[in-house]
Structures are given as C-alpha cells and as structure tokens.
Design a protein around this motif. Structure first.
Motif, PDB file in Angstrom:
ATOM      1  N   ASN A  81       8.407  57.084  53.605  1.00  0.00           N
ATOM      2  CA  ASN A  81       9.094  57.631  52.431  1.00  0.00           C
ATOM      3  C   ASN A  81      10.134  56.666  51.873  1.00  0.00           C
ATOM      4  OD1 ASN A  81       7.640  60.062  52.443  1.00  0.00           O
ATOM      5  ND2 ASN A  81       9.043  60.983  53.918  1.00  0.00           N
ATOM      6  N   ILE A 130      10.960  56.810  39.824  1.00  0.00           N
ATOM      7  CA  ILE A 130      10.570  57.848  40.780  1.00  0.00           C
ATOM      8  C   ILE A 130      11.806  58.572  41.287  1.00  0.00           C
ATOM      9  CG2 ILE A 130       9.520  58.293  43.023  1.00  0.00           C
ATOM     10  CD1 ILE A 130       7.803  55.768  42.545  1.00  0.00           C
ATOM     11  N   ALA A 142       4.055  52.996  45.663  1.00  0.00           N
ATOM     12  CA  ALA A 142       4.459  53.539  44.369  1.00  0.00           C
ATOM     13  C   ALA A 142       5.754  52.876  43.927  1.00  0.00           C
ATOM     14  CB  ALA A 142       4.650  55.045  44.465  1.00  0.00           C
ATOM     15  N   SER A 143       5.824  52.556  42.640  1.00  0.00           N
ATOM     16  CA  SER A 143       7.040  51.938  42.109  1.00  0.00           C
ATOM     17  C   SER A 143       7.305  52.452  40.704  1.00  0.00           C
ATOM     18  CB  SER A 143       6.894  50.413  42.091  1.00  0.00           C
ATOM     19  OG  SER A 143       5.838  50.029  41.239  1.00  0.00           O
ATOM     20  N   ARG A 156       2.763  57.832  56.057  1.00  0.00           N
ATOM     21  CA  ARG A 156       3.565  57.424  54.902  1.00  0.00           C
ATOM     22  C   ARG A 156       4.936  56.954  55.350  1.00  0.00           C
ATOM     23  NH1 ARG A 156       4.214  62.593  51.096  1.00  0.00           N
ATOM     24  NH2 ARG A 156       5.900  61.400  50.101  1.00  0.00           N
ATOM     25  N   ASN A 183       8.160  54.456  49.694  1.00  0.00           N
ATOM     26  CA  ASN A 183       7.233  55.118  48.754  1.00  0.00           C
ATOM     27  C   ASN A 183       5.807  54.620  48.949  1.00  0.00           C
ATOM     28  OD1 ASN A 183       9.243  56.679  47.565  1.00  0.00           O
ATOM     29  ND2 ASN A 183       9.678  55.154  45.995  1.00  0.00           N
ATOM     30  N   THR A 184       5.409  54.505  50.188  1.00  0.00           N
ATOM     31  CA  THR A 184       4.117  53.904  50.528  1.00  0.00           C
ATOM     32  C   THR A 184       3.316  54.846  51.426  1.00  0.00           C
ATOM     33  OG1 THR A 184       5.003  51.670  50.342  1.00  0.00           O
ATOM     34  CG2 THR A 184       2.971  51.933  51.584  1.00  0.00           C
ATOM     35  N   SER A 207      11.219  61.622  43.354  1.00  0.00           N
ATOM     36  CA  SER A 207      10.691  61.942  44.675  1.00  0.00           C
ATOM     37  C   SER A 207       9.171  62.032  44.586  1.00  0.00           C
ATOM     38  CB  SER A 207      11.268  63.255  45.208  1.00  0.00           C
ATOM     39  OG  SER A 207      10.798  64.354  44.447  1.00  0.00           O
ATOM     40  N   ILE A 208       8.559  61.985  45.764  1.00  0.00           N
ATOM     41  CA  ILE A 208       7.101  62.081  45.853  1.00  0.00           C
ATOM     42  C   ILE A 208       6.759  63.212  46.794  1.00  0.00           C
ATOM     43  CG2 ILE A 208       4.951  60.891  46.371  1.00  0.00           C
ATOM     44  CD1 ILE A 208       6.387  58.241  45.933  1.00  0.00           C
ATOM     45  N   SER A 241       5.186  65.552  52.005  1.00  0.00           N
ATOM     46  CA  SER A 241       6.456  64.845  52.182  1.00  0.00           C
ATOM     47  C   SER A 241       7.026  65.075  53.581  1.00  0.00           C
ATOM     48  CB  SER A 241       7.469  65.292  51.126  1.00  0.00           C
ATOM     49  OG  SER A 241       7.650  66.699  51.176  1.00  0.00           O
ATOM     50  N   ILE A 283       4.171  62.805  41.738  1.00  0.00           N
ATOM     51  CA  ILE A 283       5.475  62.158  41.617  1.00  0.00           C
ATOM     52  C   ILE A 283       6.380  62.900  40.641  1.00  0.00           C
ATOM     53  CG2 ILE A 283       6.631  60.041  40.842  1.00  0.00           C
ATOM     54  CD1 ILE A 283       4.251  58.481  41.968  1.00  0.00           C
TER      55      ILE A 283
END
Length: 120
Positions: free
Chosen positions: A73, A28, A24-25, A71, A76-77, A30-31, A53, A99
């Motif tokens: 963090n 952002i 993710a890019s 993941r 973001n992958t 937080s996810i 998370s 997101i």
C-alpha cells in the motif's frame, strides 16, 4: 491523472514462474480493491485474482494454489506471483484498481496489459 503501469510479463516454459507488478501513480487519495485479469486470444477477459485494501484475497479456481496476489500500500503496487505455469495460462494480463482521487471520485482504472506466454 492516474496511471497503472505493469511489468514482469514474458516467455516461460511450463512449470516455470513469473512475477507481475503493477504500480499506480498520479492523483491518488486511496486505493480499494486491486486485481489482475487476463484475456486469451478469442476469449473474454476473466478475473485471475483480487485483493482488498485489508489484504483479503480471492482467486479464480484455475489458479488457486499456484498464483499469489499481494500488495504494497505504501507503494500503491500490486503483485502477482505465478508458479507452476501452464500453457493455458498464456494471455495478456491486465492490472485493475479501484482508485479514489483527492476530489473524492472513485472509478476503476486499467493497465495497458502485459503478455505472458507459457510454452509446453
């Protein structure tokens, strides 16, 4: 603007392995939950696995013991390690992430999909 970019799909023989990645890019903050879904021809999209998370995971019964979601963090992958692949795993795999942006808005985002084909 937020983007999810998947990679790692392809053609593999039954019993083989593949590793999918989704980064993710963009804007952002937080996810929260990240996950993988798949859609086979003529079928509805279904959940494969998701991870919180805090790294709590949940798997579809059909992939338990064969697939592992993880993941990073900091990057973001999210990853999906797929082992002991079966022809019935053939599908387009989609990454999904909930997101939060810096504007404190939350919504789900989807990747473009990556094809996984398992030959018998």
């Amino acid at each position: 603007q937020v983007q999810l970019v998947e990679s790692g799909g392809g053609l593999v023989q039954a019993g083989g392995s593949l590793r999918l990645s989704c980064a993710a890019s963009g804007s952002i903050y937080s996810i929260s939950v990240m996950g993988w879904y798949r859609q086979a021809p003529g079928k509805q999209r279904e959940l494969v696995a998701h991870i919180s998370s805090g790294s709590s995971t949940n798997y579809a019964d059909s992939v338990k013991g064969r697939f592992t979601i993880s993941r990073d963090n900091a990057k973001n992958t999210v990853y999906l390690q797929m082992n002991s692949l079966k022809p019935e795993d053939t599908a387009v795999y989609y990454c999904n992430a909930e997101i939060w942006t810096p504007r404190w808005e939350s919504r789900p985002y989807w990747g473009q999909g990556t094809q996984v084909t398992v030959s018998s």
